[in-house]
Design a protein around this motif. Structure first.
Motif, mmCIF file in Angstrom:
data_model
loop_
_atom_site.group_PDB
_atom_site.id
_atom_site.type_symbol
_atom_site.label_atom_id
_atom_site.label_comp_id
_atom_site.label_asym_id
_atom_site.label_seq_id
_atom_site.Cartn_x
_atom_site.Cartn_y
_atom_site.Cartn_z
ATOM 1 N N THR A 166 0.865 -1.176 0.000
ATOM 2 C CA THR A 166 0.000 0.000 0.000
ATOM 3 C C THR A 166 0.901 1.225 0.000
ATOM 4 O O THR A 166 1.798 1.348 0.835
ATOM 5 C CB THR A 166 -0.927 0.011 1.225
ATOM 6 N N LEU A 167 0.670 2.112 -0.957
ATOM 7 C CA LEU A 167 1.525 3.285 -1.124
ATOM 8 C C LEU A 167 0.653 4.534 -1.187
ATOM 9 O O LEU A 167 -0.493 4.479 -1.623
ATOM 10 C CB LEU A 167 2.341 3.192 -2.417
ATOM 11 N N GLY A 168 1.222 5.639 -0.773
ATOM 12 C CA GLY A 168 0.457 6.868 -0.861
ATOM 13 C C GLY A 168 1.347 8.086 -0.773
ATOM 14 O O GLY A 168 2.446 8.036 -0.223
ATOM 15 N N VAL A 169 0.848 9.167 -1.336
ATOM 16 C CA VAL A 169 1.508 10.459 -1.213
ATOM 17 C C VAL A 169 0.571 11.357 -0.406
ATOM 18 O O VAL A 169 -0.582 11.562 -0.785
ATOM 19 C CB VAL A 169 1.802 11.091 -2.582
ATOM 20 N N TRP A 170 1.077 11.852 0.716
ATOM 21 C CA TRP A 170 0.336 12.807 1.545
ATOM 22 C C TRP A 170 0.923 14.189 1.333
ATOM 23 O O TRP A 170 2.141 14.372 1.392
ATOM 24 C CB TRP A 170 0.444 12.442 3.023
ATOM 25 N N VAL A 171 0.047 15.133 1.095
ATOM 26 C CA VAL A 171 0.448 16.530 0.936
ATOM 27 C C VAL A 171 -0.069 17.290 2.148
ATOM 28 O O VAL A 171 -1.255 17.181 2.496
ATOM 29 C CB VAL A 171 -0.123 17.141 -0.358
ATOM 30 N N GLY A 172 0.795 18.053 2.791
ATOM 31 C CA GLY A 172 0.387 18.800 3.970
ATOM 32 C C GLY A 172 -0.381 20.052 3.618
ATOM 33 O O GLY A 172 -0.045 21.161 4.060
ATOM 34 N N THR A 173 -1.407 19.890 2.827
ATOM 35 C CA THR A 173 -2.274 21.003 2.452
ATOM 36 C C THR A 173 -3.694 20.482 2.298
ATOM 37 O O THR A 173 -3.907 19.342 1.877
ATOM 38 C CB THR A 173 -1.790 21.667 1.144
ATOM 39 N N GLY A 174 -4.651 21.285 2.671
ATOM 40 C CA GLY A 174 -6.055 20.892 2.564
ATOM 41 C C GLY A 174 -6.914 22.123 2.415
ATOM 42 O O GLY A 174 -6.456 23.184 1.972
ATOM 43 N N SER A 175 -8.154 22.009 2.827
ATOM 44 C CA SER A 175 -9.091 23.110 2.592
ATOM 45 C C SER A 175 -8.694 24.384 3.331
ATOM 46 O O SER A 175 -9.005 25.485 2.871
ATOM 47 C CB SER A 175 -10.501 22.682 2.994
ATOM 48 N N TYR A 203 -4.892 17.959 5.103
ATOM 49 C CA TYR A 203 -4.127 17.023 4.287
ATOM 50 C C TYR A 203 -4.896 16.655 3.026
ATOM 51 O O TYR A 203 -6.126 16.680 2.996
ATOM 52 C CB TYR A 203 -3.834 15.718 5.052
ATOM 53 N N THR A 204 -4.139 16.269 2.002
ATOM 54 C CA THR A 204 -4.714 15.623 0.819
ATOM 55 C C THR A 204 -3.871 14.392 0.546
ATOM 56 O O THR A 204 -2.632 14.458 0.608
ATOM 57 C CB THR A 204 -4.689 16.550 -0.413
ATOM 58 N N SER A 205 -4.513 13.267 0.288
ATOM 59 C CA SER A 205 -3.757 12.024 0.091
ATOM 60 C C SER A 205 -4.192 11.328 -1.187
ATOM 61 O O SER A 205 -5.347 11.412 -1.607
ATOM 62 C CB SER A 205 -3.958 11.077 1.278
ATOM 63 N N TYR A 206 -3.217 10.628 -1.794
ATOM 64 C CA TYR A 206 -3.432 9.837 -3.007
ATOM 65 C C TYR A 206 -2.810 8.476 -2.740
ATOM 66 O O TYR A 206 -1.596 8.379 -2.509
ATOM 67 C CB TYR A 206 -2.763 10.511 -4.213
ATOM 68 N N THR A 207 -3.611 7.419 -2.745
ATOM 69 C CA THR A 207 -3.117 6.106 -2.331
ATOM 70 C C THR A 207 -3.432 5.029 -3.358
ATOM 71 O O THR A 207 -4.393 5.147 -4.133
ATOM 72 C CB THR A 207 -3.732 5.695 -0.980
ATOM 73 N N ALA A 208 -2.625 3.987 -3.340
ATOM 74 C CA ALA A 208 -2.841 2.833 -4.225
ATOM 75 C C ALA A 208 -2.424 1.573 -3.485
ATOM 76 O O ALA A 208 -1.535 1.602 -2.627
ATOM 77 C CB ALA A 208 -2.025 2.978 -5.505
ATOM 78 N N ALA A 257 4.713 7.451 1.414
ATOM 79 C CA ALA A 257 4.797 6.377 2.402
ATOM 80 C C ALA A 257 4.335 5.072 1.773
ATOM 81 O O ALA A 257 3.415 5.052 0.946
ATOM 82 C CB ALA A 257 3.948 6.705 3.622
ATOM 83 N N ALA A 258 4.977 3.966 2.161
ATOM 84 C CA ALA A 258 4.633 2.654 1.629
ATOM 85 C C ALA A 258 4.795 1.618 2.735
ATOM 86 O O ALA A 258 5.708 1.712 3.562
ATOM 87 C CB ALA A 258 5.518 2.297 0.438
ATOM 88 N N ALA A 259 3.911 0.631 2.740
ATOM 89 C CA ALA A 259 3.991 -0.437 3.740
ATOM 90 C C ALA A 259 3.547 -1.748 3.114
ATOM 91 O O ALA A 259 2.763 -1.774 2.168
ATOM 92 C CB ALA A 259 3.131 -0.108 4.957
ATOM 93 N N GLY A 260 4.053 -2.843 3.661
ATOM 94 C CA GLY A 260 3.726 -4.172 3.159
ATOM 95 C C GLY A 260 4.935 -4.805 2.515
ATOM 96 O O GLY A 260 6.052 -4.760 3.055
ATOM 97 N N ASP A 261 4.720 -5.396 1.346
ATOM 98 C CA ASP A 261 5.809 -6.053 0.617
ATOM 99 C C ASP A 261 6.564 -4.996 -0.183
ATOM 100 O O ASP A 261 6.386 -4.848 -1.394
ATOM 101 C CB ASP A 261 5.223 -7.123 -0.310
ATOM 102 N N VAL A 262 7.410 -4.245 0.523
ATOM 103 C CA VAL A 262 8.131 -3.138 -0.110
ATOM 104 C C VAL A 262 9.613 -3.217 0.242
ATOM 105 O O VAL A 262 10.003 -3.736 1.287
ATOM 106 C CB VAL A 262 7.569 -1.766 0.339
ATOM 107 N N ASP A 263 10.422 -2.691 -0.665
ATOM 108 C CA ASP A 263 11.865 -2.578 -0.459
ATOM 109 C C ASP A 263 12.218 -1.095 -0.478
ATOM 110 O O ASP A 263 11.923 -0.391 -1.452
ATOM 111 C CB ASP A 263 12.619 -3.325 -1.561
ATOM 112 N N HIS A 264 12.831 -0.620 0.581
ATOM 113 C CA HIS A 264 13.051 0.815 0.714
ATOM 114 C C HIS A 264 13.875 1.389 -0.434
ATOM 115 O O HIS A 264 13.505 2.415 -1.028
ATOM 116 C CB HIS A 264 13.734 1.120 2.050
#
Length: 427
Positions: free
Chosen positions: A34-43, A92-97, A196-203
């Motif tokens: 599971t991967l995602g990009v969090w941006v420290g910006t929101g409404s 925050y705004t997040s985009y995940t896959a 950020a990424a977690a699970g079956d990931v290689d840094h």
């Protein structure tokens, strides 16, 4: 030059040369990533003419890039069995896959593409504005959603933090490509982004991909949002509905405030579960509401405490009277047994959130954006365990000194005045 500056248990953190932070947590027992990009910006980062823009940008991320159509974005993820999503909040705004570990590069390619190369095609933009206008209309037709928007607007009137995330029909209709690109250039800067990424990931593999897809992002000065200033007030919307929805609020605390955990525990003991005081008295003893809860919403520089319930119009006055009495009493005599129970429930909620890769990457991203470090669960648990009943009672007493916020919709003729409610909070 990339800087590898943290290794904590299974978490690796690297900062790219442009300031974007890459964090991974390997979970050997998980076959997916599971991967995602969090941006420290929101409404709350929006200017007046940008109201609702963060949410629109989140929607437009999936509507085509210079390399992919909207269909191809979906196909590239779903062809490898994955899924992709996004969300907008106040800060925050997040985009995940989520994909199989072997398809991490596919997910990162798509995430990088939608974040950096979105096309903002005029036809797609017009269509998505229509979708969001329908979403806005749905909120207007849903009293228990609409009332919380009104609640935030009254607590923080005339401020970005108090404005509804969706925007207004007028602002939504006015958005164009130039407005979107100006906001992205100002707010989507790598210094306030975490991959950020977690699970079956290689840094190392994630960092290499991040460098390819995000390493060329230009650096911009980080602009702090307008500070949140709680003021309070009321909004009453008298409508012919079967039920009155009511939210009563008071100024809370930032998650950075030393009193945050005590305030959170007070909210939980008052209305956080089936054994909470409000649930027991309002629902079980008197049957005044199907549900009632107390909450504490912390932000980076302020916070908001509240109590929300729905009841019949004939029971509005009694519901408010009982709610005020329960709240006053809790600030005086919270017991050790209630403390033990609330602490246990808080720790279970904390640890349950970490049982999925999605929960882990959200924690990693938010903590890095807020604190610049990973806050170990043990550290949080120790802080919770250290809170005393006296501190929680004092947190409740402090809350009751604040100016109230009231939002109500439906058959609310019997609802007391705001001055009467303020007096009732103090006894």
């Amino acid at each position: 030059m990339n800087e590898h500056f943290v290794r904590e248990k299974r978490i690796d953190i690297t900062r790219l040369g442009n300031g974007l932070t890459v964090a991974t947590e390997r979970m050997p027992e998980i076959a997916t990533a599971t991967l995602g990009v969090w941006v420290g910006t929101g409404s709350r980062n929006e200017m007046v003419h940008e109201h609702g823009l963060s949410h629109l940008i989140e929607h437009m991320a999936f509507k085509g890039t210079t390399r992919r159509t909207a269909r191809q974005i979906a196909e590239d993820i779903e062809n490898v069995g994955g899924d992709i999503n996004a969300a907008t909040s106040v800060e925050y705004t997040s985009y995940t896959a989520r994909v199989l570990g072997e398809n991490v590069d596919v997910a990162l390619d798509v995430l990088g593409d939608i974040l950096i190369h979105s096309a903002f095609d005029a036809a797609e933009l017009a269509r998505e504005k229509g979708v969001i206008l329908q979403e806005h209309a749905a909120v207007e037709d849903t009293p228990d959603d609409l009332i919380y928007d009104a609640f935030m607007e009254m607590a923080y009137p005339g401020q970005p933090i108090g404005r509804p995330i969706l925007g207004t029909p007028d602002t939504i209709k006015a958005f164009d490509e130039a407005t979107i690109r100006a906001f992205l250039a100002r707010e989507y800067t790598p210094g306030k982004m975490v991959l950020a990424a977690a699970g079956d990931v290689d840094h190392a593999r994630i960092v290499d991909a991040a460098e390819r897809f995000f390493g060329a992002m230009p650096v911009a000065e980080i602009r702090e949002p307008e500070p949140g200033l709680y003021l309070g007030g009321e909004r009453r919307l008298s409508r012919k509905l079967e039920q009155a929805n009511i939210v009563l609020g008071l100024p809370g605390l930032s998650f950075k405030d030393p009193g945050y955990y005590a305030t959170h525990l007070f909210a939980h003991i008052l209305g956080g579960g089936l054994t909470s005081r409000l649930w027991h008295e309002v629902r079980e003893n008197r049957g005044l509401a199907y549900s009632i809860d107390a909450f504490h919403w912390p932000f980076s520089d302020c916070g908001l405490f509240g109590i929300g319930a729905g009841t019949a119009g004939a029971d509005v006055a009694e519901l408010m009277e009982v709610t005020l009495a329960c709240t006053r009493q809790a600030a005086q005599d919270i017991s050790e047994i209630e403390m033990v129970r609330a602490k246990a429930q808080m720790k279970v909620a904390l640890l349950t959130a970490l049982e999925s890769p999605g929960g882990r990457i959200e924690r990693i991203a938010r903590q890095l954006l807020s604190w610049g470090r990973i806050v170990p669960s043990d550290e949080i648990v120790q802080k919770v365990d250290a809170i005393t009943a006296d501190q929680v009672r004092e947190a409740g007493h402090r809350l009751l000194q604040g100016a109230p916020t009231l939002a109500a919709i439906g058959p609310i003729k019997g609802l007391p005045s705001l001055n009467s409610i303020a007096a009732g909070l103090r006894g």
